[in-house]
Motif scaffolding. Structure first.
Motif, short mmCIF file in Angstrom:
data_model
loop_
_atom_site.label_atom_id
_atom_site.label_comp_id
_atom_site.label_asym_id
_atom_site.label_seq_id
_atom_site.Cartn_x
_atom_site.Cartn_y
_atom_site.Cartn_z
N MET A 1 35.87 48.31 57.92
CA MET A 1 36.79 48.03 59.02
C MET A 1 36.92 46.51 59.17
O MET A 1 35.95 45.79 59.02
CB MET A 1 36.22 48.66 60.29
CG MET A 1 37.21 48.85 61.43
SD MET A 1 38.79 49.54 60.96
CE MET A 1 38.61 51.20 61.50
N SER A 3 37.29 42.84 60.81
CA SER A 3 36.73 42.20 61.99
C SER A 3 37.84 41.95 63.01
O SER A 3 38.99 41.71 62.65
CB SER A 3 36.09 40.86 61.61
OG SER A 3 35.75 40.13 62.74
N ASP A 15 32.79 41.69 65.54
CA ASP A 15 32.42 43.08 65.83
C ASP A 15 31.14 43.18 66.64
O ASP A 15 31.03 43.99 67.56
CB ASP A 15 32.29 43.87 64.52
CG ASP A 15 33.63 44.01 63.79
OD1 ASP A 15 34.66 43.65 64.38
OD2 ASP A 15 33.62 44.50 62.66
N ALA A 19 30.69 44.68 70.48
CA ALA A 19 29.72 45.71 70.86
C ALA A 19 28.87 45.25 72.04
O ALA A 19 28.60 46.03 72.97
CB ALA A 19 28.83 46.06 69.67
N CYS A 115 42.39 54.13 69.70
CA CYS A 115 41.22 53.24 69.63
C CYS A 115 40.40 53.33 70.91
O CYS A 115 40.86 53.83 71.93
CB CYS A 115 41.67 51.79 69.44
SG CYS A 115 42.67 51.17 70.81
N PRO A 139 36.83 47.89 67.06
CA PRO A 139 36.91 47.98 65.60
C PRO A 139 36.51 49.34 65.04
O PRO A 139 36.91 49.71 63.94
CB PRO A 139 35.91 46.91 65.14
CG PRO A 139 34.93 46.82 66.25
CD PRO A 139 35.69 47.10 67.51
N GLN A 140 35.71 50.11 65.79
CA GLN A 140 35.23 51.40 65.30
C GLN A 140 36.24 52.51 65.64
O GLN A 140 36.81 52.53 66.72
CB GLN A 140 33.87 51.74 65.92
CG GLN A 140 32.81 50.68 65.70
CD GLN A 140 32.54 50.41 64.23
OE1 GLN A 140 32.51 51.32 63.42
NE2 GLN A 140 32.37 49.15 63.89
N GLN A 141 36.43 53.43 64.71
CA GLN A 141 37.29 54.60 64.92
C GLN A 141 38.69 54.22 65.39
O GLN A 141 39.32 54.93 66.14
CB GLN A 141 36.65 55.57 65.94
CG GLN A 141 35.32 56.08 65.47
CD GLN A 141 34.41 56.47 66.61
OE1 GLN A 141 34.75 56.40 67.77
NE2 GLN A 141 33.20 56.88 66.27
N ARG A 142 39.16 53.09 64.92
CA ARG A 142 40.52 52.64 65.24
C ARG A 142 41.42 53.12 64.12
O ARG A 142 41.15 52.85 62.95
CB ARG A 142 40.53 51.12 65.35
CG ARG A 142 41.87 50.56 65.79
CD ARG A 142 41.75 49.09 66.13
NE ARG A 142 41.57 48.26 64.95
CZ ARG A 142 41.29 46.96 64.99
NH1 ARG A 142 41.11 46.36 66.14
NH2 ARG A 142 41.16 46.28 63.89
#
Length: 176
Positions: A1, A3, A15, A19, A115, A139-142
Motif C-alpha cells: 500500500m 504511503s 503510515d 496509526a 476507506c 492507508p489500510q483497506q483503502r
C-alpha cells in the motif's frame, strides 16, 4: 500500500504516524483538551477529476461518512450512527487528501473510494481566525469501490429519480 505522504495533499504524515494519530483519537475522552479532538470511522469518498493537472484544484470531492467511532463519554455517542449526524460530520470537511489511487483517473471520471479515515481540526491555511477540518483516508483497506464516467453516474441518478417518482415502468398504469 502506498504511503499517505505519496498522496496529492501532503501533510507530513506517514503510515506509522497515521496509526499513532488514530490511536490517540480513539483514546480521546469527551472533555479532554479540545485541540486533540478528532473523528475516526469509515467513509466512501467520491472523487471527480476535472482537469489534467495533478494538483488539488483538479478534483472535486464528496465525503459520505458511513460510520464513526464515537468519542468516549460524549453525550451524543448513541446518536453517532444517526444519518443526520454522519452527514453533519461529512459537511465539516474543509480539506481532503486525494488518495494516490486517483492518479489513474481520467478527466470526468467519478470514483468511489472506501476507506477508514481520520478527521481533525487544524488552523485554516487562508483564514487566520478559522479552523479547517482535514480528512485523511487511511492507508489500510483503502480501495476503489466504484468507477464510472460522469455520464454513467448521471444516468444512475436519473434512473434512481425516475424510480422514486414511479416513472420507471415498474407500475403499469391501470384503466381510468
Amino acid at each position: 500500500m502506498t504511503s499517505i505522504t505519496e498522496d496529492l495533499r501532503f501533510v507530513g504524515i506517514d503510515d506509522e504516524g497515521y496509526a499513532q494519530a488514530v490511536a490517540a483519537a480513539r483514546d480521546f475522552k469527551y472533555g479532554d483538551d479540545e485541540s486533540g479532538f478528532a473523528f475516526t470511522g469509515q467513509a466512501t469518498l467520491m472523487f471527480q477529476r476535472q482537469a489534467e493537472e495533478w494538483e488539488h484544484g483538479a478534483f472535486s470531492s464528496t465525503v459520505l461518512i458511513r460510520s464513526i467511532d464515537p468519542i468516549q463519554g460524549a453525550p451524543d455517542a448513541e446518536q453517532a450512527q444517526d444519518e443526520d449526524f454522519l452527514r453533519a460530520v461529512g459537511d465539516r470537511v474543509s480539506f481532503l487528501h486525494v488518495p494516490s489511487q486517483c492518479r489513474e483517473m481520467q478527466v470526468d471520471d467519478v470514483w468511489g473510494i472506501d476507506c477508514e479515515f481520520l478527521m481533525f481540526a487544524m488552523p485554516h491555511p487562508q483564514d487566520e481566525t478559522a479552523s479547517a477540518w482535514l480528512l485523511i483516508p487511511g492507508p489500510q483497506q483503502r480501495q476503489v469501490s466504484s468507477r464510472h464516467t460522469v455520464q454513467d453516474y448521471q444516468m444512475a441518478e436519473i434512473k434512481f429519480a425516475a424510480a422514486e417518482l414511479g416513472l420507471d415502468g415498474a407500475q403499469e398504469p391501470g384503466p381510468h
